[in-house]
Motif scaffolding. Structure first.
Motif, mmCIF file in Angstrom:
data_model
loop_
_atom_site.group_PDB
_atom_site.id
_atom_site.type_symbol
_atom_site.label_atom_id
_atom_site.label_comp_id
_atom_site.label_asym_id
_atom_site.label_seq_id
_atom_site.Cartn_x
_atom_site.Cartn_y
_atom_site.Cartn_z
ATOM 1 N N GLN A 24 0.869 -1.158 -0.064
ATOM 2 C CA GLN A 24 -0.044 -0.197 -0.164
ATOM 3 C C GLN A 24 0.811 1.219 -0.087
ATOM 4 O OE1 GLN A 24 -2.377 -1.018 3.289
ATOM 5 N NE2 GLN A 24 -4.098 -1.777 1.737
ATOM 6 N N TYR A 50 -5.722 -4.175 -2.951
ATOM 7 C CA TYR A 50 -4.542 -3.254 -2.635
ATOM 8 C C TYR A 50 -5.068 -2.079 -2.538
ATOM 9 C CZ TYR A 50 -2.112 -7.769 -3.324
ATOM 10 O OH TYR A 50 -1.587 -8.819 -3.360
ATOM 11 N N LYS A 52 -4.542 -0.392 -5.542
ATOM 12 C CA LYS A 52 -3.500 -0.159 -6.378
ATOM 13 C C LYS A 52 -3.472 -0.743 -7.700
ATOM 14 C CE LYS A 52 -0.382 1.960 -3.520
ATOM 15 N NZ LYS A 52 0.407 3.151 -3.677
#
Ligand SMILES: C[S@@+](CC[C@H](N)C(=O)[O-])C[C@H]1O[C@@H](n2cnc3c(N)ncnc32)[C@H](O)[C@@H]1O
Length: 299
Positions: A24, A50, A52
């Motif tokens: 993260q 995540y 992401k």
């Protein structure tokens, strides 16, 4: 920092808390995408979990330089995610070495690997010898260097973990020759195909590293909600439908302990016959009984 993070075997949540915190805070996230797959998750689910964006890292990106992955990792945080454990595949030590050469700090965050979770089939990890990889045979390429390793393991009584080939993002010979970047669908070796290849090489070499009656355990989708085990002889498992990937095979050593046998009998169709096969197989490599030298006998 370059973080190398093991994801565990199946679910997005199998990542460790330390691994998740590292992902993260990273500026770039790469997912190694050719030695294994995370069975209970798509890439989109991982990205959502995540928070992401993920870049898939194929064999070419990782093995021909890793430049993109390492770029400015001495200044920002980057992570390289590996299904299972980071060192459960032989290729990633190279990435660590390259980082060391370029003074890029590396932190490894470990996780479960097929190489230790295979103990779930009831065979003791302490009794395993060399691990081998079984690759897909082609018409002109049928490598058998693994055969000698099985022989060595079996001579000293140890089980052999057989990891099965995965082909992701492979080009056909024709497309390669024509320079066309068209990739074949991914292929994952089944237990039956692995056993057929084992039988073929024994038939050719006839050195009896194992026989068609040698007992094995098939491990499928380990750690997922569809995990399955099946024990049988190589011959029997050459007809076994192991279902969806991933799969691993264990060839039993000749010193299978009673408790190990009790455990794997749970995964057998015909228990009496399997026990008989184990006993016969174990006789094969038994060393000759020790006989004292003559002069000692007369003392
Ligand atoms: C290079 S290995 C190991 C990869 C991974 N880094 C690890 O530590 O588990 C990949 C092979 O291991 C086996 N394998 C990996 N995960 C598995 C699973 N969950 N169940 C069964 N076999 C698995 C398959 O034969 C697969 O082709």
């Amino acid at each position: 920092m370059l973080y190398l993070i093991g994801l565990g075997l199946a679910y997005p949540e199998d990542i460790t808390v330390r691994g998740l915190r590292a992902v993260q805070k990273c500026e770039r996230v790469y997912l190694e995408h050719y030695t294994s797959i995370l069975m209970n998750s798509s890439m989109e689910e991982l990205e959502e979990f995540y928070g992401k964006k993920i870049t898939l890292a194929d064999r070419e990106m990782v093995e021909s330089g890793c430049e993109e992955i390492m770029e400015n990792a001495d200044k920002v945080d980057v992570c390289f995610l590996v299904v299972g454990d980071v060192f459960g595949a032989t290729t990633h030590t190279d990435l660590v070495l390259r980082c060391k050469q370029q003074n890029i700090p590396v932190e490894v965050i470990h996780n479960a690997s097929v190489m230790n979770a295979a103990g779930a089939c009831g065979l003791q990890l302490y009794n395993f010898g060399q691990t081998i990889s079984m690759v897909f045979f082609t018409d002109s390429w049928r490598p058998d260097s693994w055969y000698d390793k099985i022989m060595e393991n079996r001579k000293i009584g140890l089980h052999t973990l057989v990891l099965l080939d995965i082909k992701v993002k492979e080009q056909s010979i024709e497309n390669m020759a024509r320079g066309r970047l068209i990739y074949e669908p991914p292929r994952y070796m089944s237990i039956a195909q692995c056993c057929e290849q084992l039988l073929e090489i024994e038939e050719t070499r006839q050195e009896k590293a194992y026989t068609p009656n040698t007992p094995c355990v098939a491990i499928s989708r380990l750690g997922s909600n569809k995990q399955a085990f099946k024990a049988g002889t190589i011959e029997q498992l050459s007809k076994y439908d192991s279902g969806e990937p991933l799969h691993t095979l264990v060839i039993l050593g000749r010193q299978t302990h009673e408790l190990e046998l009790d455990y794997i009998l749970e995964f057998v169709d015909d228990k009496e016959n399997f026990k008989k096969m184990v006993i016969e197989d174990q006789e094969f490599f038994k060393p000759a009984p020790w006989v004292p030298e003559e002069e000692h006998m007369s003392e």
